[in-house]
Design a protein around this motif. Structure first.
Motif, PDB file in Angstrom:
ATOM      1  N   GLU A  90       1.340   5.603  -0.729  1.00  0.00           N
ATOM      2  CA  GLU A  90       0.642   6.884  -0.659  1.00  0.00           C
ATOM      3  C   GLU A  90       0.591   7.503  -2.046  1.00  0.00           C
ATOM      4  OE1 GLU A  90       0.959   9.898   2.818  1.00  0.00           O
ATOM      5  OE2 GLU A  90       2.368  10.594   1.280  1.00  0.00           O
TER       6      GLU A  90
ATOM      7  N   PHE B  95      -2.783   7.526   7.916  1.00  0.00           N
ATOM      8  CA  PHE B  95      -3.059   8.109   6.606  1.00  0.00           C
ATOM      9  C   PHE B  95      -3.054   9.628   6.708  1.00  0.00           C
ATOM     10  CE2 PHE B  95      -5.269   4.013   6.682  1.00  0.00           C
ATOM     11  CZ  PHE B  95      -4.790   3.437   5.514  1.00  0.00           C
TER      12      PHE B  95
ATOM     13  N   TYR C 141       6.530   7.139  -4.346  1.00  0.00           N
ATOM     14  CA  TYR C 141       5.351   6.649  -3.626  1.00  0.00           C
ATOM     15  C   TYR C 141       5.781   5.940  -2.340  1.00  0.00           C
ATOM     16  CZ  TYR C 141       2.895   7.753  -7.915  1.00  0.00           C
ATOM     17  OH  TYR C 141       2.377   8.423  -8.997  1.00  0.00           O
TER      18      TYR C 141
ATOM     19  N   THR D 272      -4.591   6.438  -1.564  1.00  0.00           N
ATOM     20  CA  THR D 272      -3.572   5.401  -1.524  1.00  0.00           C
ATOM     21  C   THR D 272      -3.831   4.396  -2.645  1.00  0.00           C
ATOM     22  OG1 THR D 272      -4.739   3.907  -0.006  1.00  0.00           O
ATOM     23  CG2 THR D 272      -3.394   5.646   0.984  1.00  0.00           C
TER      24      THR D 272
ATOM     25  N   GLN E 276       0.863  -1.177   0.000  1.00  0.00           N
ATOM     26  CA  GLN E 276       0.000   0.000   0.000  1.00  0.00           C
ATOM     27  C   GLN E 276       0.901   1.228   0.000  1.00  0.00           C
ATOM     28  OE1 GLN E 276      -2.376   0.652   3.529  1.00  0.00           O
ATOM     29  NE2 GLN E 276      -3.963   1.738   2.387  1.00  0.00           N
TER      30      GLN E 276
END
Length: 202
Positions: free
Chosen positions: A80, A124, A154, A130, A78
């Motif tokens: 950002e 977050f 990222y 995301t 995962q």
């Protein structure tokens, strides 16, 4: 025949049985696995989750962990931000890091997977999207996946290893493990025992 343990390592657990840090010791494999004579085949970072393999056989440990064998490892990552096609292309081609360029990787966007909640939760940034991706690499530079995604712009928020070679997490929950038997040099056979789980000691 060799014993192989497939363990779903929780977040903030060391990939070893002891912690050399005397003050504020961290959780280790000993808090979860009570199988004598097994040792990790490779490692998984303290702040990463997912599949960690342990074995009682040195030849199998070398086969899994040695970078010369180029055993593929797949991660669900995962990151950002909204991942672009350009960033995916860079990951696939190879990313320049301080210790050299990475080998070509398989990188694909991934629908948000149905996963266990992380404890503590991922932090977050409000109003920042995301993206999940599946990334398969065949080497093991230090903190490589996190460094690769950062290099293409990222930052990694959550990192879960789901496959090493032919072995996968399947339905193991965090802290659960199961044993298989491996007949070297053949590929892994079917499971030999039911899943087991050991609660973290307080």
């Amino acid at each position: 025949m060799a014993k192989l343990i497939l363990f779903n390592k929780p977040f903030h657990v060391l990939s070893q049985f002891t912690d050399e840090r005397a003050s504020h010791p961290r959780a280790t494999l000993a808090d979860w696995i009570d199988q004598p004579g097994v040792y990790p085949a490779g490692r998984l970072d303290y702040d990463s989750e997912g599949l960690l393999l342990l074995t009682d056989q040195g030849a199998l440990q070398h086969r899994i962990a040695s970078p010369t064998n180029k055993m593929p490892k797949t991660y669900w990552v995962q990151v950002e931000g909204e991942l672009t096609d350009e960033a995916l292309h860079k990951l696939r081609k190879g990313v320049v890091l301080k210790d050299g360029i990475t080998r070509p990787a398989r990188a694909e966007r991934l629908e948000t997977p149905d996963l266990w909640p992380r404890n503590p939760p991922v932090r977050f940034r409000q109003n920042v999207p995301t993206t999940w991706l599946a990334l398969t690499i065949t080497e093991g530079k230090n903190r490589q996946v996190r460094r690769m995604t950062a290099a293409v712009g990222y930052p990694t928020l959550r990192l879960i290893r789901v496959r090493i070679g032919d072995w996968t997490l399947d339905n193991l929950k965090p802290g659960e493990y199961r044993s298989v038997t491996v007949n070297l040099p053949d590929t892994p056979p079917k499971l030999s025992t039911r899943p087991k789980r050991r609660r973290h000691r307080s």
